[in-house]
Design an enzyme around this catalytic site. Structure first.
Site, PDB file in Angstrom:
ATOM      1  N   HIS A 133      -4.270   1.420   7.706  1.00 46.55           N
ATOM      2  CA  HIS A 133      -2.917   1.978   7.800  1.00 46.55           C
ATOM      3  C   HIS A 133      -2.755   3.155   6.816  1.00 46.55           C
ATOM      4  CE1 HIS A 133       1.659   1.257   8.009  1.00 46.55           C
ATOM      5  NE2 HIS A 133       1.527   2.041   6.946  1.00 46.55           N
ATOM      6  N   GLU A 134      -3.255   2.980   5.587  1.00 44.51           N
ATOM      7  CA  GLU A 134      -3.132   4.040   4.564  1.00 44.51           C
ATOM      8  C   GLU A 134      -4.021   5.236   4.899  1.00 44.51           C
ATOM      9  OE1 GLU A 134      -0.690   3.543   2.952  1.00 44.51           O
ATOM     10  OE2 GLU A 134      -0.566   1.362   2.958  1.00 44.51           O
ATOM     11  N   HIS A 144      -2.365   7.470   7.308  1.00 49.52           N
ATOM     12  CA  HIS A 144      -1.361   8.362   6.684  1.00 49.52           C
ATOM     13  C   HIS A 144      -2.023   9.650   6.192  1.00 49.52           C
ATOM     14  CE1 HIS A 144       2.447   6.223   6.690  1.00 49.52           C
ATOM     15  NE2 HIS A 144       1.943   5.147   6.102  1.00 49.52           N
ATOM     16  N   CYS A 172       6.065  -0.247   7.628  1.00 50.64           N
ATOM     17  CA  CYS A 172       5.728   0.952   6.852  1.00 50.64           C
ATOM     18  C   CYS A 172       6.928   1.371   6.016  1.00 50.64           C
ATOM     19  CB  CYS A 172       5.320   2.082   7.800  1.00 50.64           C
ATOM     20  SG  CYS A 172       4.853   3.598   6.942  1.00 50.64           S
ATOM     21  N   LEU A 173       6.668   1.710   4.769  1.00 48.06           N
ATOM     22  CA  LEU A 173       7.757   2.143   3.882  1.00 48.06           C
ATOM     23  C   LEU A 173       8.392   3.437   4.374  1.00 48.06           C
ATOM     24  CD1 LEU A 173       6.051   1.362   0.444  1.00 48.06           C
ATOM     25  CD2 LEU A 173       7.841   0.031   1.600  1.00 48.06           C
ATOM     26  N   GLY A 181       0.840  -1.197   0.000  1.00 51.06           N
ATOM     27  CA  GLY A 181       0.000   0.000   0.000  1.00 51.06           C
ATOM     28  C   GLY A 181       0.868   1.236   0.000  1.00 51.06           C
ATOM     29  N   GLN A 218       2.828   9.971   1.797  1.00 50.83           N
ATOM     30  CA  GLN A 218       4.182   9.409   1.854  1.00 50.83           C
ATOM     31  C   GLN A 218       5.084   9.883   0.717  1.00 50.83           C
ATOM     32  OE1 GLN A 218       2.506   5.251   2.357  1.00 50.83           O
ATOM     33  NE2 GLN A 218       4.365   5.059   3.554  1.00 50.83           N
TER      34      GLN A 218
HETATM   35  O1  GNR Z   1       4.093  -2.586   2.594  1.00 45.87           O
HETATM   36  C1  GNR Z   1       3.455  -2.459   3.644  1.00 45.87           C
HETATM   37  N1  GNR Z   1       3.139  -3.563   4.370  1.00 45.87           N
HETATM   38  C2  GNR Z   1       2.272  -3.539   5.449  1.00 45.87           C
HETATM   39  C3  GNR Z   1       2.243  -4.665   6.274  1.00 45.87           C
HETATM   40  C4  GNR Z   1       1.385  -4.709   7.351  1.00 45.87           C
HETATM   41  C5  GNR Z   1       0.547  -3.644   7.604  1.00 45.87           C
HETATM   42  C6  GNR Z   1       0.575  -2.523   6.803  1.00 45.87           C
HETATM   43  C7  GNR Z   1       1.429  -2.473   5.721  1.00 45.87           C
HETATM   44  S1  GNR Z   1       1.434  -1.076   4.686  1.00 45.87           S
HETATM   45  C8  GNR Z   1       3.073  -1.105   4.104  1.00 45.87           C
HETATM   46  C9  GNR Z   1       3.270  -0.036   3.045  1.00 45.87           C
HETATM   47  C10 GNR Z   1       3.092   1.322   3.669  1.00 45.87           C
HETATM   48  O2  GNR Z   1       3.894   1.842   4.396  1.00 45.87           O
HETATM   49  N2  GNR Z   1       1.976   1.920   3.422  1.00 45.87           N
HETATM   50  O3  GNR Z   1       1.709   3.118   3.975  1.00 45.87           O
HETATM   51 NI    NI Z   2       2.848   3.217   5.815  1.00 48.40          NI
END
Ligand code: GNR
Ligand code: NI
Length: 180
Positions: A134-135, A138, A92-93, A46, A51
């Protein structure tokens, strides 16, 4: 195809609240495309526009490992969430190398618009539910580490600062370059 630069925690720009998309134009389609390229390249499941320093309500998600289920969600809003919560390990990236358990509602229902501005609905469970939540965080300027204890947060900050202050990164990079 363009790979965009991903902001890294604790960059203050990750705290900016995104505003709704109003123009469903070519620029939006181009941005969604670049976001998908950036997510797949990372690789991640995601990515939120926040980001890549674009503060508009746009997220891309694909939880398949075969890049076969890309979802572009514009102006996503939560319409329902289960009272039942589940713990899932998240990464998270924008916080590379950190993986911690977070408790969130098990199921979510959202309303969003597609790239043509058409309103759609989606019910999600499992990893898709976790990823969408999660997204959407952000887009509100929230990062998953915000849910962790102060002790864990301070350990994460220390770990990130260690990598910054030591010259090991630059040194290793220089050493890995071929010497002419
Ligand atoms: O790549 C991602 N893997 C992930 C694994 C578990 C819960 C959430 C994520 S999102 C993350 C990519 C990211 O940072 N998205 O904002
Ligand atoms: Ni993230």
């Amino acid at each position: 195809m363009a790979i965009l630069k991903i902001l890294k925690f604790p960059d203050e720009r990750l705290r900016i609240k995104a505003t709704p998309v109003v123009d469903f134009d070519f620029d939006l389609k181009k941005l969604a495309n670049d976001m998908a390229d950036t997510m797949y390249n990372a690789p991640g499941i995601g990515l939120a526009a926040t980001q890549v320093n674009i503060h508009k309500r746009i997220i891309v998600v694909d939880i398949t490992s075969e890049k076969k289920d890309l979802k572009v969600l514009v102006n996503p809003y939560l319409t329902n969430k289960s009272t039942n919560q589940k713990v899932h390990e998240e990464g998270c990236l924008s916080v590379p190398g950190i993986f911690e358990e977070v408790k969130r509602p098990d199921l979510v229902e959202i309303a969003y618009q597609d790239l043509d501005g058409k309103t759609c609905r989606l019910s999600a469970d499992g990893l898709l539910s976790v990823c969408i939540q999660h997204e959407m965080d952000h887009l509100l300027g929230k990062v998953f580490v915000d849910y962790l204890s102060r002790l864990k947060q301070s350990r994460i900050r220390k770990k990130i600062n260690k990598g910054k202050h030591s010259n090991s990164k630059e040194l290793n990079l220089e050493l890995s370059e071929p010497l002419n």
